[in-house]
Design a protein around this motif. Structure first.
Motif: not given
Length: 304
Positions: A32-45, A66-77
């Motif tokens: 979802g928004i504000g999340d990423t593919c791989c945070y260990p407490f969310s999608m990674g988990r 191409d990065s976790i930071a980009a993934d989160e930013f892109n979820s908004y913009f």
């Protein structure tokens, strides 16, 4: 018996055993928004939870950029249509997904996976599970910003102040792209760049969306009974405000989308392929046991 015949028998038995082995269907996750593919407490988990319960399964967690930071930013913009195009190409190029997959969408990842199904579906989605998805869009934003980055939250507010249906906002602010103004329905139909399209809300219907959507085996819609993030929460079950009102709610079955069957939702429902689940708790609040019992075991544990 001739040695060559013995060898041939052994080879045939070996081939037969290989062919009889079933491969568990892969699963794709879209956050979802504000999340990423791989945070260990969310999608990674979540990825690890599925892998721990389904031995040998391939789980692909969507990363936009191409990065976790980009993934989160892109979820908004990042324009949602561009995100869908990117995933259409990535899924098709991924050899592990060639024969199709189950898909689990978390919050806005739900309608993004549905858009993939309607627009591309190559490789095809088998079971589509949506957790807190905004299928009819939203009309209102929560008081709580979902990002841990205060700068991002302020950028969202600044863009919304420009006007949700301004072309720049529609092209660059993800929540605006699934905003449905029930008090200004004609403007929504004219200016929405995403949700009005994938819901086939305009007078000219896209028959490909219908054809692809009814190809699903199961559509599982999960609503969170105490959700304060999705406004209105009934959108998670394809319900929404009655046109012209921001208070009265139509159920899925009362909407024109369902009655006139714009995308094939009614077709799936009348054939017993739409599953509505609900659970208490706020947005995306559920336990591992609940997920295993209600989602993983009945809908992810299947073979190709």
């Amino acid at each position: 018996m001739d040695k060559s015949l013995i060898l041939l028998s052994i080879v045939l038995i070996f081939i037969s055993n290989i062919e009889s082995q079933e491969t568990i269907r892969p699963t794709v996750l879209w956050h979802g928004i504000g999340d990423t593919c791989c945070y260990p407490f969310s999608m990674g988990r979540m990825k690890k939870l599925i892998e721990a319960n389904l031995e040998g399964i391939y789980v692909y967690s969507v990363e936009v950029g191409d990065s976790i930071a980009a993934d989160e930013f892109n979820s908004y913009f990042m324009n949602v249509n561009d995100q869908i195009d990117q995933m259409c190409a990535k899924f098709k190029a991924n050899g592990n997904l060639t024969n199709g997959f189950n898909a689990v969408g978390f919050s806005q990842g739900s309608q993004f996976l549905r858009a993939y199904n309607e627009r591309c579906n190559d490789p095809p989605i088998y079971n589509l599970i949506t957790l807190g998805g905004q299928h009819q869009g939203v009309y209102g934003l929560p008081d709580t910003c979902l990002s841990m980055n205060g700068t991002i939250c302020q950028m969202v507010r600044d863009l919304l102040d420009l006007g949700v249906y301004e072309s720049f906002v529609q092209d660059h602010l993800v929540p605006a792209e699934y905003w449905q103004d029930s008090l200004n329905y004609d403007e929504y139909l004219e200016k929405s760049v995403f949700i009005a399209d994938i819901n086939n809300a305009r007078s000219q219907k896209n028959s490909t969306y219908y054809k692809n959507f009814i190809s699903l085996n199961k559509l599982v819609l999960v609503k969170f009974n105490n959700d304060t993030i999705v406004i209105p929460r009934e959108s998670e079950w394809f319900g929404f405000y009655t046109p012209g009102s921001d208070k009265d709610i139509q159920t899925m079955e009362e909407t024109d989308l369902y009655i006139e069957d714009w995308i094939g939702l009614r077709y799936l429902d009348e054939n017993g392929q739409v599953i509505k689940l609900s659970t208490d708790g706020n947005h995306l609040q559920f336990t591992d046991d609940w997920f295993v019992q209600n989602i993983l075991t009945p809908y992810l544990n299947n073979t190709i």
